[in-house]
Write an enzyme that holds these catalytic residues in place. Structure first.
Site, short mmCIF file in Angstrom:
data_model
loop_
_atom_site.label_atom_id
_atom_site.label_comp_id
_atom_site.label_asym_id
_atom_site.label_seq_id
_atom_site.Cartn_x
_atom_site.Cartn_y
_atom_site.Cartn_z
N ASN A 39 0.83 -1.20 0.00
CA ASN A 39 0.00 0.00 0.00
C ASN A 39 0.87 1.26 0.00
OD1 ASN A 39 0.61 -0.87 2.67
ND2 ASN A 39 -1.09 0.26 3.55
N GLU A 41 0.15 5.19 0.71
CA GLU A 41 -0.82 6.20 1.15
C GLU A 41 -0.40 7.59 0.66
OE1 GLU A 41 -1.29 5.45 5.37
OE2 GLU A 41 -2.47 3.66 4.93
N CYS A 50 -3.99 0.51 -2.61
CA CYS A 50 -3.86 -0.72 -1.84
C CYS A 50 -2.73 -1.61 -2.39
CB CYS A 50 -5.16 -1.51 -1.88
SG CYS A 50 -6.49 -0.80 -0.89
N GLU A 52 -2.90 -4.73 -3.16
CA GLU A 52 -3.36 -5.57 -4.26
C GLU A 52 -3.31 -4.80 -5.58
OE1 GLU A 52 -4.78 -5.01 -1.36
OE2 GLU A 52 -5.95 -6.70 -0.62
N CYS A 83 -10.18 -5.12 0.40
CA CYS A 83 -11.30 -4.18 0.36
C CYS A 83 -12.16 -4.46 -0.87
CB CYS A 83 -10.79 -2.74 0.36
SG CYS A 83 -10.18 -2.17 -1.23
N CYS A 86 -10.59 -3.71 -4.24
CA CYS A 86 -9.56 -4.68 -4.64
C CYS A 86 -10.17 -5.99 -5.07
CB CYS A 86 -8.55 -4.88 -3.51
SG CYS A 86 -7.45 -3.47 -3.36
N1 THU Z 1 -5.25 -1.79 2.45
C1 THU Z 1 -4.64 -2.55 1.50
O1 THU Z 1 -3.56 -2.21 1.01
N2 THU Z 1 -5.24 -3.68 1.13
C2 THU Z 1 -6.37 -4.19 1.68
O2 THU Z 1 -6.81 -5.24 1.27
C3 THU Z 1 -7.04 -3.47 2.79
C4 THU Z 1 -6.53 -2.10 3.04
C5 THU Z 1 -4.58 -0.55 2.90
C6 THU Z 1 -5.17 0.74 2.40
C7 THU Z 1 -4.68 1.70 3.45
O3 THU Z 1 -3.35 2.14 3.11
C8 THU Z 1 -4.60 0.87 4.72
O4 THU Z 1 -4.60 -0.49 4.30
C9 THU Z 1 -5.76 1.12 5.68
O5 THU Z 1 -6.98 1.01 5.03
#
Ligand code: THU
Length: 130
Positions: A39, A41, A50, A52, A83, A86
């Site tokens: 991920n 941000e 994310c 994925e 999520c 994803c």
């Molecule tokens: N996140 C992912 O990278 N993948 C997921 O399947 C769930 C959430 C990340 C997004 C964000 O940077 C952090 O987790 C909190 O939501």
């Protein structure tokens, strides 16, 4: 290559200063090649991506477009659930029986079929195959 190890390794590279929730994802493509993403941000929160999504982008850039297997790992108390966005992204490149393994850093793991993660996915057939 061990997908869990690949996902754990890339998780260490995650850029998650806002949530503190580091996620790593590894995809084995039908070709056998492994692609990874973490991920990333952003101070403008909705612009974050994310793990994925990063792994899928690496897969496409690497010349593959068929997912055979996915592993995701994060630092929460229970296996991380990809999520909704994803799940839809994975369905674009993976058949319903693709195994998605969700891991914690402390060794828990749960595997589910992609079709069970996103029943009723929006697919190209619903646009007449376009
Ligand atoms: N996140 C992912 O990278 N993948 C997921 O399947 C769930 C959430 C990340 C997004 C964000 O940077 C952090 O987790 C909190 O939501």
């Amino acid at each position: 290559m061990d997908l869990r190890a690949a996902a754990a390794e890339v998780r260490a590279m995650a850029y998650a200063p806002y949530s503190g929730f580091r996620v790593g994802a590894a995809i084995r493509a039908a070709s056998g090649k492994v692609y990874r993403g973490c991920n990333v941000e952003n101070v403008a929160y909705p612009e974050g991506t994310c793990a994925e999504a990063g792994a899928i982008a690496a897969m496409i850039a690497g010349g593959d477009a068929e997912i055979a297997e996915v592993t995701v790992i994060a630092g929460g108390p229970t296996p991380v659930a990809p999520c909704g966005g994803c799940r839809q992204k994975l369905v674009e490149f993976g058949a319903g029986d693709v195994p998605v393994t969700m891991c914690t850093v402390d060794g828990q793991a749960q595997t589910v079929a992609l079709r069970d993660l996103l029943p009723g996915a929006f697919v190209a057939d619903q646009m007449g195959g376009k």
